[in-house]
Design a protein around this motif. Structure first.
Motif, PDB file in Angstrom:
ATOM      1  N   ASP B  71      37.348  12.606 107.321  1.00 20.72           N
ATOM      2  CA  ASP B  71      36.841  12.235 108.655  1.00 20.72           C
ATOM      3  C   ASP B  71      36.371  13.473 109.424  1.00 20.72           C
ATOM      4  N   LEU B  72      37.100  14.562 109.228  1.00 18.79           N
ATOM      5  CA  LEU B  72      36.723  15.805 109.898  1.00 18.79           C
ATOM      6  C   LEU B  72      35.342  16.265 109.426  1.00 18.79           C
ATOM      7  N   ARG B  73      35.131  16.175 108.142  1.00 19.74           N
ATOM      8  CA  ARG B  73      33.828  16.569 107.585  1.00 19.74           C
ATOM      9  C   ARG B  73      32.717  15.719 108.204  1.00 19.74           C
ATOM     10  N   THR B  74      32.977  14.425 108.284  1.00 10.45           N
ATOM     11  CA  THR B  74      31.987  13.521 108.871  1.00 10.45           C
ATOM     12  C   THR B  74      31.725  13.891 110.331  1.00 10.45           C
ATOM     13  N   GLY B  79      28.338  16.012 114.294  1.00 14.46           N
ATOM     14  CA  GLY B  79      28.206  16.857 115.484  1.00 14.46           C
ATOM     15  C   GLY B  79      26.998  17.768 115.417  1.00 14.46           C
ATOM     16  N   GLY B  80      26.486  17.945 114.236  1.00 18.83           N
ATOM     17  CA  GLY B  80      25.246  18.689 114.077  1.00 18.83           C
ATOM     18  C   GLY B  80      25.402  20.184 113.892  1.00 18.83           C
ATOM     19  N   SER B  81      26.631  20.677 113.894  1.00 16.68           N
ATOM     20  CA  SER B  81      26.786  22.126 113.752  1.00 16.68           C
ATOM     21  C   SER B  81      26.582  22.566 112.306  1.00 16.68           C
ATOM     22  N   ALA B 235      33.760  23.543 118.145  1.00 12.82           N
ATOM     23  CA  ALA B 235      32.496  24.116 118.624  1.00 12.82           C
ATOM     24  C   ALA B 235      31.482  23.023 118.935  1.00 12.82           C
ATOM     25  N   ALA B 236      31.635  21.898 118.240  1.00  9.65           N
ATOM     26  CA  ALA B 236      30.712  20.777 118.466  1.00  9.65           C
ATOM     27  C   ALA B 236      31.215  19.850 119.563  1.00  9.65           C
ATOM     28  N   GLY B 237      32.278  20.284 120.270  1.00  6.64           N
ATOM     29  CA  GLY B 237      32.769  19.488 121.388  1.00  6.64           C
ATOM     30  C   GLY B 237      33.991  18.659 121.079  1.00  6.64           C
ATOM     31  N   GLY B 238      34.442  18.680 119.843  1.00 16.51           N
ATOM     32  CA  GLY B 238      35.626  17.907 119.484  1.00 16.51           C
ATOM     33  C   GLY B 238      36.898  18.665 119.814  1.00 16.51           C
TER      34      GLY B 238
END
Lengths: 255, 312
Positions: B71-74, B79-81, B235-238
């Protein structure tokens, strides 16, 4: 003492010739700078030569300061990373079946380097590796979660989230390093790593005499050295893995 | 009754006594038995239900963390980073952990199952007399039987055999027969055999190297999840809290290292010990190594008694 009255003039002529040769061989773009520098160098040489002529101090080759058994502290320069380039002191762990040259290595996600196969070393509280004496691990050697606590040689290094530490085991042979014409070798069989509640001999050669001795170089005048060795782990949880140790720094003889 | 007819039972007892004395040397028990003792001692910390349950808890935690890592990978990719390809390249060991977890979990669970299933067997073997003494359980009675038989044989040259000595030899035979029962070897030794049988697949260099490899994969994966992937997610806001099992895995990992490290070391350092024990005669046979010679010695003594003239 016998003196040579023509020596100063001969030296000026030689230095001047060298300067001209440098100018002739340099790139076109840097010719003017180099020429200017050469002229300055020549002028300085003339002054130096003149001063030497006035005092007529005999010139002798400096004898190597660091030769034979080196007893003292091999102070460690902290490892640094610049991109994929690593300098200073570091540690690597080769997986079973691998080689120190080509790996495969265990990647350490806690490494400060982009290439996580390198774990950087920083000097411990003693400044580095002491020869002629032991730097024993404290008792207990681990904290409650298995972090190694010995911090004399190198500061404990986080590896897989757990700190490994290094010490020299007082039950072994005291570390020794010998210099011969700038080449280093020695006996670091007492060198021991502490990790995850496990104790791993990382000596070179091994305490039973197997393995190879450390190798390295030292500038006989300055004591700047490089010392490296590999050590196969025999037994324990990392049986068959090989530690690669690379130390750089400056040797300081014991007072 | 001829002299030789009176003496052959004693001669047979003498041979049995010498045979008992020689058995440990023949089976290299002086070397192998202490190694078995070392193995039993080294495994002691791990042959406890609480310890096994702790390890099972770690496996369960890692299982949940690995599930979350997908799920983290997804999340990171969404997130687009990083692209999926970049993620798999940058976090190679996190990917490797995900890819190999089923194999790791199956194999490690099998190890734990074997240890769990042999808890009683281990306790039975550990309750046996110290392994270092095993050879002497053969040598001492063998020496007594051989010595007594030899003395009686010597005395029988004079035409009579002391009946008290023959009764002592019979009692000695009986004691040898009884020894396995006294030490509960009939119940404990087969359990030791079961444990050896069950441990055989896990006490090999290949299996230990596999476990070492799992450790590298787990450590590398945990580190990349903690240092890299979670950071990319943040970094992607999560937030790291979005993946509680991974956070717990990372928090527990130093403890897991501290627990797994000595266990792997115990396995690795005891392979030779295990092979030494495995090379000895089968555990279930051990009681019979006492019963059969004991019966024979006792029988010989009784035969000699019947053929020896009574003082009355």
């Amino acid at each position: 003492m016998k003196t040579h009255p023509h020596t100063p003039r001969l030296a000026v002529a030689l230095l001047g010739s060298l300067a001209l040769l440098t100018v002739a061989c340099s790139d076109d773009e840097s010719t003017s700078d180099t020429t200017a520098a050469a002229v300055e160098t020549t002028a300085a040489a003339v002054e130096t030569t003149a001063a030497a002529a006035e005092t007529t101090v005999p010139v002798t080759d400096a004898a190597p300061s660091f030769e034979g058994d080196l007893v003292g502290t091999f102070a460690i320069d902290a490892g640094t990373c610049d991109g994929t380039a690593v300098s200073g002191s570091y540690f690597q762990m080769v997986q079973p079946g691998g080689t120190p040259a080509d790996g495969p290595f265990i990647p350490n996600a806690d490494s400060a380097c982009a290439d996580t196969n390198y774990s950087l070393l920083a000097p411990g509280t003693d400044g580095g590796l002491i020869t002629g004496d032991f730097q024993a691990a404290p008792d207990p050697a681990f904290d409650a979660t298995g972090n190694g606590l010995a911090g004399g040689i190198v500061a404990p290094v986080t590896f897989f989230a757990v700190a490994f530490a290094a010490a020299t085991d007082p039950t072994g042979t005291a570390p020794s390093v010998t210099a011969t014409a700038g080449e280093l070798t020695g006996d670091l069989s007492a060198f021991t790593a502490y990790y995850g509640a496990g104790i791993f001999n990382q000596g070179a050669p091994k305490p039973d005499g197997t393995g190879t001795a450390p190798t390295g170089t030292i500038d006989p005048a300055t004591g700047v050295y490089m010392l490296e060795w590999t050590s196969l782990i025999v037994g324990g949880s990392f049986d068959g893995f090989t530690g690669v140790w690379h130390l750089e720094g400056t040797f300081t003889p014991a007072a | 009754m001829t002299a030789s007819a009176r003496r052959w039972p004693l001669f047979t007892a003498l041979i049995i006594g010498v045979g008992l004395m020689a058995a440990p040397a023949a089976f290299q028990m002086f070397h192998r038995a202490p190694l078995g003792g070392d193995m039993i001692a080294d495994f002691e910390p791990y042959m406890e239900q609480e310890k096994i349950d702790t390890f099972r808890g770690y496996m369960d935690l890692i299982d949940r963390a690995v599930a979350e890592s997908a799920d983290l990978r997804t999340a990171v990719v969404d997130g687009g980073s990083l692209t999926a390809e970049q993620y798999d390249t940058q976090f190679l060991f996190a990917k490797k952990l995900g890819d190999e977890w089923v194999t790791i979990n199956t194999d490690m669970t099998d190890l734990l199952d074997r240890m769990d299933a042999n808890m009683d067997n281990y306790a039975a073997v550990a309750a046996l007399p110290p392994f270092q003494l095993f050879p002497w359980f053969f040598v001492l009675p063998g020496a007594m039987v051989a010595g007594l038989s030899g003395v009686l044989l010597w005395r029988s040259r004079e035409g009579s055999t002391p009946r008290a000595g023959l009764w002592a030899l019979a009692a000695l035979g009986l004691a040898i027969v009884a020894a396995p029962a006294v030490f509960q070897m009939f119940t404990r030794a087969p359990k030791g055999g079961d444990m050896i049988e069950s441990f055989r697949p896990m006490m090999t260099h290949e299996r230990v190297q596999n476990v070492q490899g799992y450790f590298v994969t787990l450590g590398g994966g945990e580190g990349q999840l903690r240092v890299g992937a979670i950071a990319a997610h943040e970094a992607a806001g999560g937030q790291a809290d979005d993946f509680p099992a991974i956070a717990e895995f990372s928090a527990q990992w130093p403890t897991i290292v501290g627990e797994f490290n000595p266990m792997i070391a115990t396995m690795s350092d005891n392979i030779d010990n295990f092979e030494a024990v495995d090379a000895m005669p089968s555990f279930p046979l051990f009681p019979w190594f006492f019963v059969v010679p004991g019966l024979l010695v006792g029988g010989c003594a009784l035969v000699a008694l019947r053929r020896s003239p009574s003082p009355n």
